[in-house]
Design a protein around this motif. Structure first.
Motif, PDB file in Angstrom:
ATOM      1  N   PHE A  57       0.823  -1.207   0.000  1.00  0.00           N
ATOM      2  CA  PHE A  57       0.000   0.000   0.000  1.00  0.00           C
ATOM      3  C   PHE A  57       0.867   1.271   0.000  1.00  0.00           C
ATOM      4  O   PHE A  57       0.538   2.248  -0.679  1.00  0.00           O
ATOM      5  N   GLN A  58       1.951   1.261   0.755  1.00  0.00           N
ATOM      6  CA  GLN A  58       2.846   2.419   0.787  1.00  0.00           C
ATOM      7  C   GLN A  58       3.443   2.677  -0.597  1.00  0.00           C
ATOM      8  O   GLN A  58       3.539   3.828  -1.047  1.00  0.00           O
ATOM      9  N   GLN A  61       0.766   4.123  -2.920  1.00  0.00           N
ATOM     10  CA  GLN A  61       0.487   5.520  -2.576  1.00  0.00           C
ATOM     11  C   GLN A  61       1.530   6.456  -3.193  1.00  0.00           C
ATOM     12  O   GLN A  61       1.209   7.556  -3.653  1.00  0.00           O
ATOM     13  N   LYS A  62       2.777   6.011  -3.262  1.00  0.00           N
ATOM     14  CA  LYS A  62       3.860   6.840  -3.802  1.00  0.00           C
ATOM     15  C   LYS A  62       3.767   6.992  -5.323  1.00  0.00           C
ATOM     16  O   LYS A  62       4.069   8.052  -5.864  1.00  0.00           O
ATOM     17  N   ILE A  67      -5.732   3.902  -6.943  1.00  0.00           N
ATOM     18  CA  ILE A  67      -5.380   2.551  -6.483  1.00  0.00           C
ATOM     19  C   ILE A  67      -6.669   1.789  -6.200  1.00  0.00           C
ATOM     20  O   ILE A  67      -7.501   2.253  -5.421  1.00  0.00           O
ATOM     21  N   PHE A  85      -4.378  -0.525   5.596  1.00  0.00           N
ATOM     22  CA  PHE A  85      -4.558   0.860   5.138  1.00  0.00           C
ATOM     23  C   PHE A  85      -4.631   1.815   6.323  1.00  0.00           C
ATOM     24  O   PHE A  85      -4.134   2.946   6.250  1.00  0.00           O
ATOM     25  N   SER A  89      -2.458   5.245   6.881  1.00  0.00           N
ATOM     26  CA  SER A  89      -3.251   6.477   6.782  1.00  0.00           C
ATOM     27  C   SER A  89      -3.615   7.084   8.128  1.00  0.00           C
ATOM     28  O   SER A  89      -3.878   8.293   8.217  1.00  0.00           O
ATOM     29  N   THR A 144      -9.845   9.174  -0.053  1.00  0.00           N
ATOM     30  CA  THR A 144      -8.792  10.044  -0.583  1.00  0.00           C
ATOM     31  C   THR A 144      -7.703  10.190   0.470  1.00  0.00           C
ATOM     32  O   THR A 144      -7.987  10.516   1.625  1.00  0.00           O
ATOM     33  N   LEU A 145      -6.474   9.931   0.073  1.00  0.00           N
ATOM     34  CA  LEU A 145      -5.324  10.055   0.965  1.00  0.00           C
ATOM     35  C   LEU A 145      -4.242  10.842   0.243  1.00  0.00           C
ATOM     36  O   LEU A 145      -3.689  10.367  -0.765  1.00  0.00           O
ATOM     37  N   LYS A 148      -4.475  11.173  -3.451  1.00  0.00           N
ATOM     38  CA  LYS A 148      -4.550   9.908  -4.186  1.00  0.00           C
ATOM     39  C   LYS A 148      -5.904   9.259  -3.877  1.00  0.00           C
ATOM     40  O   LYS A 148      -6.370   9.284  -2.729  1.00  0.00           O
ATOM     41  N   TRP A 150      -8.290   6.048  -3.512  1.00  0.00           N
ATOM     42  CA  TRP A 150      -8.277   4.614  -3.226  1.00  0.00           C
ATOM     43  C   TRP A 150      -9.694   4.061  -3.309  1.00  0.00           C
ATOM     44  O   TRP A 150     -10.636   4.656  -2.786  1.00  0.00           O
TER      45      TRP A 150
END
Length: 416
Positions: A57-58, A61-62, A67, A85, A89, A144-145, A148, A150
């Motif tokens: 997941f990390q 995210q990058k 995703i 997650f 997060s 949303t993170l 981004k 998800w």
């Protein structure tokens, strides 16, 4: 409008890594995203391990803008998607009352006691958009993170597809804006390999821009996917049609249909139009050819039956292949194949008979090598033809290739 969106699909489940099930979810999702011009740059599969899921997941995210995570939303302890997650997060999880009510109602309706762990399926991230699951219990989520987006979906394909169609696609349409419509057209070919098809269209493929031209090999032949972009349905349809005409001018003799059409459907349709009936005598294919034909709606009008004559005695005593041919020429021979086609045609009172005989393996038969196959055709007007092949591959791949070649032979006969 956002441009150059990078998407990633993360599938969670040890069963995928062990090869117990195929990751068909990622394949389907990639196809859907492509229709909206969203490029999928990565497919990730990760087992049910909290540290590894968190790491995956990390990374997602990058490097990705969108995703989509499938799996790991169920009721058991190895369903770790939410926890992983949450670890990256810091988002709080709450119980969604609507989802919980649906889960409780399911158990009530089925008169089964609900175990406490089923409450896990109703947990969502605070502030997320809950995606309604019209095909199952566990809801999906949109989160949303750090800019981004998800999406979290159940791993069950039926549920994943339903939520995607109902909830995610409308969101993607808004996300990419309405300035551009993307449509695909799939052209289907039989009797030509992927490399030969690509060679014939090399200059068109190299010059492609809009539509794009992508040759792809499939189990039932070769396809070309045309994908066009435009501002209206009409302009896109014109682009696709113009390119289709150019392609068929070169390789039209191998073309049989488009999009979801399969060769057996086209064959049944042609048989109906020509008011003809077809019967098959199958040795090495063992009923595979007839099964393909009768899988089509309305096949009973054109296929009265067939016979699996795997054993020599069945060829002789039931089908009626002559003892002289069996003794002098063998069961894997041009003569035996022709007689099989003729006898089955007469036995079932059909207009066309097709016969399959050969060696699927693992050892030689009557001195013939593994992969040698004869496929014959006989019609009511006295037309006869037999083709000889030497297929390679496993036992079952030889059988499948023989079946597909038989469909090709019948299609070309009906077409001509």
């Amino acid at each position: 409008m956002m441009k150059h969106l990078k998407a990633e699909i993360v599938a969670v489940g040890t069963e995928l890594l062990l090869g117990q099930i195929a990751n068909t979810n990622a394949q389907w999702l990639s196809q859907q995203l492509a229709l909206y011009g969203i490029n999928v740059y990565n497919h990730t599969v990760v087992g049910d391990n909290p540290g590894r899921v968190e790491e995956a997941f990390q990374m997602a995210q990058k490097r990705s803008d969108i995703i989509i995570v499938t799996g790991g939303l169920g009721p058991t302890e190895d369903d770790l998607t939410r926890e992983a997650f949450q670890a990256i997060s810091g988002m709080e999880m709450i119980e969604d009352k609507t989802a919980m009510g649906k889960i409780e109602l399911f158990f009530q309706n089925h008169q089964v006691e609900m175990t406490p762990n089923n409450r896990r399926q109703a947990r969502v991230f605070k502030g997320s958009t809950v995606l309604k699951n019209n095909a199952g219990m566990a809801p999906g989520m949109k989160v949303t993170l750090a800019e981004k987006t998800w999406f979290f979906l159940p791993g069950v394909p039926r549920e994943m597809k339903q939520i995607t169609k109902d909830e995610i696609i409308p969101y993607l349409q808004v996300m990419i804006g309405n300035e551009q419509i993307i449509k695909s057209l799939v052209l289907k070919f039989i009797g030509i390999g992927e490399s030969s098809l690509e060679h014939e269209l090399k200059d068109l493929i190299q010059a492609q821009s809009n539509p794009t031209i992508a040759p792809l090999a499939q189990d039932d032949g070769v396809v070309i996917r045309l994908t066009a972009k435009g501002k209206s349905e009409k302009s896109i349809k014109q682009l696709l049609n113009n390119t289709k005409i150019q392609i068929l001018e070169r390789v039209g003799e191998f073309y049989f249909g488009e999009d979801d059409q399969v060769i057996e459907e086209v064959i049944v349709e042609l048989l109906k139009k020509q008011k003809k009936k077809l019967a098959a005598a199958e040795s090495l294919t063992g009923g595979m050819f007839t099964e393909k034909v009768v899988s089509v709606n309305g096949a009973s009008e054109v296929c009265p039956g067939g016979i699996i004559c795997y054993d020599t005695a069945i060829k002789r005593d039931i089908l009626g292949v002559s003892e002289q041919i069996i003794q002098n020429k063998g069961t894997v021979s041009e003569e035996c194949a022709l007689e099989m086609a003729e006898k089955v045609r007469k036995l079932f009172g059909s207009d066309i008979g097709i016969g399959f005989t050969g060696v699927a393996g693992p050892t030689q038969t009557e001195g013939n090598p593994v992969g040698k196959v004869f496929i014959s055709i006989s019609d009511i007007h006295g037309y006869q033809k037999v083709e000889e092949y030497l297929f390679t591959g496993t036992r079952n791949s030889i059988r499948k290739r023989a079946c597909l070649k038989g469909l090709e032979i019948i299609y070309n006969y009906l077409k001509s």
